[in-house]
Design a protein around this motif. Structure first.
Motif, PDB file in Angstrom:
ATOM      1  N   TYR A   1      -4.258  -8.308  -7.536  1.00 51.30           N
ATOM      2  CA  TYR A   1      -5.635  -6.484  -7.937  1.00 51.30           C
ATOM      3  C   TYR A   1      -5.243  -5.822  -7.159  1.00 51.30           C
ATOM      4  O   TYR A   1      -3.794  -5.206  -7.117  1.00 51.30           O
ATOM      5  CB  TYR A   1      -6.721  -7.559  -6.574  1.00 51.30           C
ATOM      6  CG  TYR A   1      -7.052  -8.661  -6.516  1.00 51.30           C
ATOM      7  CD1 TYR A   1      -8.520  -8.751  -6.725  1.00 51.30           C
ATOM      8  CD2 TYR A   1      -6.074  -9.280  -6.291  1.00 51.30           C
ATOM      9  CE1 TYR A   1      -9.353  -9.851  -6.469  1.00 51.30           C
ATOM     10  CE2 TYR A   1      -7.274 -11.216  -5.275  1.00 51.30           C
ATOM     11  CZ  TYR A   1      -8.130 -10.970  -6.319  1.00 51.30           C
ATOM     12  OH  TYR A   1      -8.738 -12.027  -5.303  1.00 51.30           O
ATOM     13  N   HIS A   2      -5.526  -4.361  -7.929  1.00 52.88           N
ATOM     14  CA  HIS A   2      -4.627  -3.415  -7.916  1.00 52.88           C
ATOM     15  C   HIS A   2      -6.088  -2.476  -8.270  1.00 52.88           C
ATOM     16  O   HIS A   2      -7.084  -2.514  -9.061  1.00 52.88           O
ATOM     17  CB  HIS A   2      -4.107  -3.158  -9.421  1.00 52.88           C
ATOM     18  CG  HIS A   2      -3.451  -1.609  -9.571  1.00 52.88           C
ATOM     19  ND1 HIS A   2      -1.913  -1.460 -10.018  1.00 52.88           N
ATOM     20  CD2 HIS A   2      -3.632  -0.758  -8.862  1.00 52.88           C
ATOM     21  CE1 HIS A   2      -1.524  -0.524 -10.060  1.00 52.88           C
ATOM     22  NE2 HIS A   2      -2.464   0.520  -8.704  1.00 52.88           N
ATOM     23  N   ILE A   3      -6.010  -1.267  -6.981  1.00 53.79           N
ATOM     24  CA  ILE A   3      -6.729  -0.337  -6.962  1.00 53.79           C
ATOM     25  C   ILE A   3      -5.980   0.877  -6.572  1.00 53.79           C
ATOM     26  O   ILE A   3      -5.264   0.676  -5.933  1.00 53.79           O
ATOM     27  CB  ILE A   3      -7.718  -1.167  -5.580  1.00 53.79           C
ATOM     28  CG1 ILE A   3      -8.281  -2.080  -6.267  1.00 53.79           C
ATOM     29  CG2 ILE A   3      -8.658   0.056  -4.920  1.00 53.79           C
ATOM     30  CD1 ILE A   3      -9.476  -2.805  -4.519  1.00 53.79           C
TER      31      ILE A   3
ATOM     32  N   THR B   1      -2.382   3.564  -3.377  1.00 49.47           N
ATOM     33  CA  THR B   1      -2.467   3.094  -4.498  1.00 49.47           C
ATOM     34  C   THR B   1      -2.196   1.541  -3.535  1.00 49.47           C
ATOM     35  O   THR B   1      -1.465   1.560  -3.028  1.00 49.47           O
ATOM     36  CB  THR B   1      -1.184   3.065  -5.081  1.00 49.47           C
ATOM     37  OG1 THR B   1      -1.375   3.859  -5.977  1.00 49.47           O
ATOM     38  CG2 THR B   1      -1.467   1.690  -6.272  1.00 49.47           C
ATOM     39  N   LEU B   2      -3.242   0.435  -4.165  1.00 53.14           N
ATOM     40  CA  LEU B   2      -3.204  -1.250  -2.893  1.00 53.14           C
ATOM     41  C   LEU B   2      -2.675  -1.963  -4.239  1.00 53.14           C
ATOM     42  O   LEU B   2      -4.141  -1.808  -5.862  1.00 53.14           O
ATOM     43  CB  LEU B   2      -4.468  -1.134  -2.202  1.00 53.14           C
ATOM     44  CG  LEU B   2      -4.903  -2.507  -1.329  1.00 53.14           C
ATOM     45  CD1 LEU B   2      -3.716  -2.830  -0.713  1.00 53.14           C
ATOM     46  CD2 LEU B   2      -6.120  -2.442  -1.156  1.00 53.14           C
TER      47      LEU B   2
ATOM     48  N   THR C   1       0.679  -1.037   0.224  1.00 60.38           N
ATOM     49  CA  THR C   1      -0.285   0.072   0.055  1.00 60.38           C
ATOM     50  C   THR C   1       0.849   1.707  -0.195  1.00 60.38           C
ATOM     51  O   THR C   1       2.225   1.303   0.977  1.00 60.38           O
ATOM     52  CB  THR C   1      -1.103   0.091   1.054  1.00 60.38           C
ATOM     53  OG1 THR C   1      -2.320  -1.115   1.381  1.00 60.38           O
ATOM     54  CG2 THR C   1      -1.951   1.347   1.179  1.00 60.38           C
ATOM     55  N   THR C   2       0.756   2.042  -1.532  1.00 61.28           N
ATOM     56  CA  THR C   2       1.450   3.241  -1.151  1.00 61.28           C
ATOM     57  C   THR C   2       0.152   4.494  -0.626  1.00 61.28           C
ATOM     58  O   THR C   2      -0.744   4.673  -1.842  1.00 61.28           O
ATOM     59  CB  THR C   2       1.693   3.803  -2.303  1.00 61.28           C
ATOM     60  OG1 THR C   2       2.848   2.563  -2.346  1.00 61.28           O
ATOM     61  CG2 THR C   2       2.954   4.955  -1.938  1.00 61.28           C
TER      62      THR C   2
ATOM     63  N   GLU D   1     -12.901   8.204  -4.635  1.00 59.35           N
ATOM     64  CA  GLU D   1     -13.426   7.049  -5.369  1.00 59.35           C
ATOM     65  C   GLU D   1     -12.335   6.332  -5.573  1.00 59.35           C
ATOM     66  O   GLU D   1     -10.661   6.273  -6.048  1.00 59.35           O
ATOM     67  CB  GLU D   1     -13.060   7.228  -6.882  1.00 59.35           C
ATOM     68  CG  GLU D   1     -14.307   6.693  -8.369  1.00 59.35           C
ATOM     69  CD  GLU D   1     -13.901   7.352  -9.922  1.00 59.35           C
ATOM     70  OE1 GLU D   1     -14.195   6.168 -10.353  1.00 59.35           O
ATOM     71  OE2 GLU D   1     -14.201   9.173  -9.646  1.00 59.35           O
ATOM     72  N   ARG D   2     -12.304   4.658  -5.651  1.00 60.74           N
ATOM     73  CA  ARG D   2     -11.871   4.056  -5.675  1.00 60.74           C
ATOM     74  C   ARG D   2     -11.745   3.129  -7.824  1.00 60.74           C
ATOM     75  O   ARG D   2     -12.765   2.218  -7.645  1.00 60.74           O
ATOM     76  CB  ARG D   2     -12.216   2.768  -5.521  1.00 60.74           C
ATOM     77  CG  ARG D   2     -12.282   2.975  -3.306  1.00 60.74           C
ATOM     78  CD  ARG D   2     -12.675   1.853  -2.516  1.00 60.74           C
ATOM     79  NE  ARG D   2     -12.192   0.588  -3.344  1.00 60.74           N
ATOM     80  CZ  ARG D   2     -10.843   0.338  -1.393  1.00 60.74           C
ATOM     81  NH1 ARG D   2     -10.451   0.867  -0.790  1.00 60.74           N
ATOM     82  NH2 ARG D   2     -10.628  -1.070  -2.043  1.00 60.74           N
ATOM     83  N   VAL D   3     -10.800   3.034  -8.389  1.00 62.56           N
ATOM     84  CA  VAL D   3      -9.963   2.594 -10.135  1.00 62.56           C
ATOM     85  C   VAL D   3      -9.680   1.396  -9.430  1.00 62.56           C
ATOM     86  O   VAL D   3      -8.307   1.368  -9.074  1.00 62.56           O
ATOM     87  CB  VAL D   3      -9.788   3.948 -10.428  1.00 62.56           C
ATOM     88  CG1 VAL D   3     -10.204   3.026 -11.545  1.00 62.56           C
ATOM     89  CG2 VAL D   3     -10.570   4.966 -10.145  1.00 62.56           C
ATOM     90  N   SER D   4     -10.546  -0.287  -9.588  1.00 62.27           N
ATOM     91  CA  SER D   4     -10.458  -1.188  -9.543  1.00 62.27           C
ATOM     92  C   SER D   4      -9.804  -2.010 -11.475  1.00 62.27           C
ATOM     93  O   SER D   4     -10.199  -1.342 -12.191  1.00 62.27           O
ATOM     94  CB  SER D   4     -10.421  -2.146  -8.880  1.00 62.27           C
ATOM     95  OG  SER D   4     -11.671  -1.725  -7.334  1.00 62.27           O
ATOM     96  N   GLN D   5      -7.986  -2.182 -12.022  1.00 60.85           N
ATOM     97  CA  GLN D   5      -7.882  -2.358 -12.684  1.00 60.85           C
ATOM     98  C   GLN D   5      -8.447  -4.212 -12.627  1.00 60.85           C
ATOM     99  O   GLN D   5      -8.443  -5.037 -11.002  1.00 60.85           O
ATOM    100  CB  GLN D   5      -6.045  -2.595 -12.871  1.00 60.85           C
ATOM    101  CG  GLN D   5      -6.085  -1.184 -12.462  1.00 60.85           C
ATOM    102  CD  GLN D   5      -5.706  -0.390 -13.407  1.00 60.85           C
ATOM    103  OE1 GLN D   5      -6.614  -0.740 -15.067  1.00 60.85           O
ATOM    104  NE2 GLN D   5      -6.354   1.516 -12.735  1.00 60.85           N
ATOM    105  N   PRO D   6      -8.529  -4.598 -14.051  1.00 59.04           N
ATOM    106  CA  PRO D   6      -8.672  -6.066 -13.769  1.00 59.04           C
ATOM    107  C   PRO D   6      -7.747  -7.319 -13.565  1.00 59.04           C
ATOM    108  O   PRO D   6      -6.953  -7.027 -13.579  1.00 59.04           O
ATOM    109  CB  PRO D   6      -8.252  -6.399 -15.119  1.00 59.04           C
ATOM    110  CG  PRO D   6      -8.841  -5.090 -16.234  1.00 59.04           C
ATOM    111  CD  PRO D   6      -7.566  -3.649 -15.542  1.00 59.04           C
ATOM    112  N   VAL D   7      -8.527  -8.271 -12.710  1.00 55.78           N
ATOM    113  CA  VAL D   7      -8.042  -9.044 -11.421  1.00 55.78           C
ATOM    114  C   VAL D   7      -6.657 -10.037 -12.913  1.00 55.78           C
ATOM    115  O   VAL D   7      -7.023 -10.331 -13.731  1.00 55.78           O
ATOM    116  CB  VAL D   7      -8.624  -9.700 -11.431  1.00 55.78           C
ATOM    117  CG1 VAL D   7      -7.369 -10.581 -10.301  1.00 55.78           C
ATOM    118  CG2 VAL D   7      -9.733  -8.968  -9.879  1.00 55.78           C
ATOM    119  N   GLN D   8      -5.766 -10.153 -12.276  1.00 53.47           N
ATOM    120  CA  GLN D   8      -4.765 -10.563 -13.276  1.00 53.47           C
ATOM    121  C   GLN D   8      -4.473 -12.060 -12.673  1.00 53.47           C
ATOM    122  O   GLN D   8      -3.885 -11.980 -11.116  1.00 53.47           O
ATOM    123  CB  GLN D   8      -3.068  -9.895 -13.580  1.00 53.47           C
ATOM    124  CG  GLN D   8      -3.957  -9.058 -14.572  1.00 53.47           C
ATOM    125  CD  GLN D   8      -2.793  -8.066 -15.617  1.00 53.47           C
ATOM    126  OE1 GLN D   8      -1.689  -8.080 -14.804  1.00 53.47           O
ATOM    127  NE2 GLN D   8      -3.554  -7.093 -16.525  1.00 53.47           N
TER     128      GLN D   8
END
Length: 257
Positions: free
Chosen positions: A146-148, A136-137, A111-112, A155-162
């Motif tokens: 997971y990247h949020i 940034t998590l 976490t940053t 606002e929480r912006v989630s990237q696609p799970v990889q």
């Protein structure tokens, strides 16, 4: 809008630059494999929690770099006879990035929390300046990444799970120079022409069975002195704040909601 938080990229780029140079120039084994020659998967042993803070080495220089943009805006506002707002007060204990690394030996969390100085370069806005908080998590849980990003408005912006493969353990033998910062034992890449130009990177020394390694197999950078930005907003330094080895980690840390 003129804003800046380049340090997250600087910390990554300086470490990568120094590692590439160290291995390419023939230091130690010149390989990313384990010192014994076995390319086994990373094994962190016990759990850990590491907290680091990135600050300007010279706060006045860092502040002035952003204030230069503000002063330019003020100049245009004066030409238009527009009122301006005072430049934001930057606290003496200002932290650019606070990084928290957690691992239970299988799952990982990074976490940053960042403080970003922003200057609205529009004279009509009064050249407003502010310090915005973002987060940034990044979590790897059971091989899924997971990247949020949490924006300044919450606002929480989630990237696609990889799906992510665990990296081979970095060769710790390339870190040869001992260093102690805030009472924490570190091992640093040796002094070279590159470190004198780019800066210094140190790993947190292994404590018992605990290796402070990320999912990518790289050791957590406990100390970074980034010189690459010195002609802009000055030198930035990352230092360890706390290190917990053989820690019992709550599995909820790796649950993403």
């Amino acid at each position: 809008m003129w804003s800046g938080n380049k340090t997250a990229y600087l910390k990554q780029s300086i470490a990568l630059t120094l590692l590439i140079c160290t291995t390419a120039c023939g230091n130690s084994s010149g390989s990313s494999a384990n010192p014994d020659g076995n390319n086994s998967r990373s094994s962190t042993g016990s759990g850990y929690e590491v907290v680091t803070a990135t600050k300007p080495e010279n706060l006045a220089q860092y502040r002035d770099w952003y204030k230069n943009g503000y002063d330019a805006c003020v100049g245009f506002a004066q030409i238009k006879n527009l009122p301006v707002k005072p430049f934001i007060d930057i606290p003496a204990d200002f932290i650019i990035d606070k990084d928290t690394y957690v691992s239970d030996g299988k799952n990982y969390s990074h976490t940053t929390v960042s403080s970003v100085i922003k200057v609205d370069m529009t004279p009509e806005s009064g050249c407003a300046s502010s310090i915005a908080k973002t987060e940034t998590l990044r979590v790897v849980n059971n091989g899924n990444s997971y990247h949020i990003d949490v924006q300044e408005n919450g606002e929480r912006v989630s990237q696609p799970v990889q799906t992510e493969m665990k990296g081979d353990e970095e060769n710790s033998a390339i870190y040869t120079d001992a260093k102690v910062v805030n009472g924490i034992q570190l091992k640093c890449l040796p002094e070279s022409a590159t470190t004198q130009t780019v800066g210094q990177v140190c790993m947190i020394e292994t404590q018992g069975s605990t290796k402070f390694i990320g999912y990518d197999g790289k050791y957590v950078a406990g100390y970074v002195r980034a010189l690459t930005a010195k002609d802009q907003f000055g030198v930035v330094i990352t230092e360890p704040i706390s290190v917990k080895a053989s820690a019992v980690i709550d599995p909820k840390v790796f649950n993403i909601k």
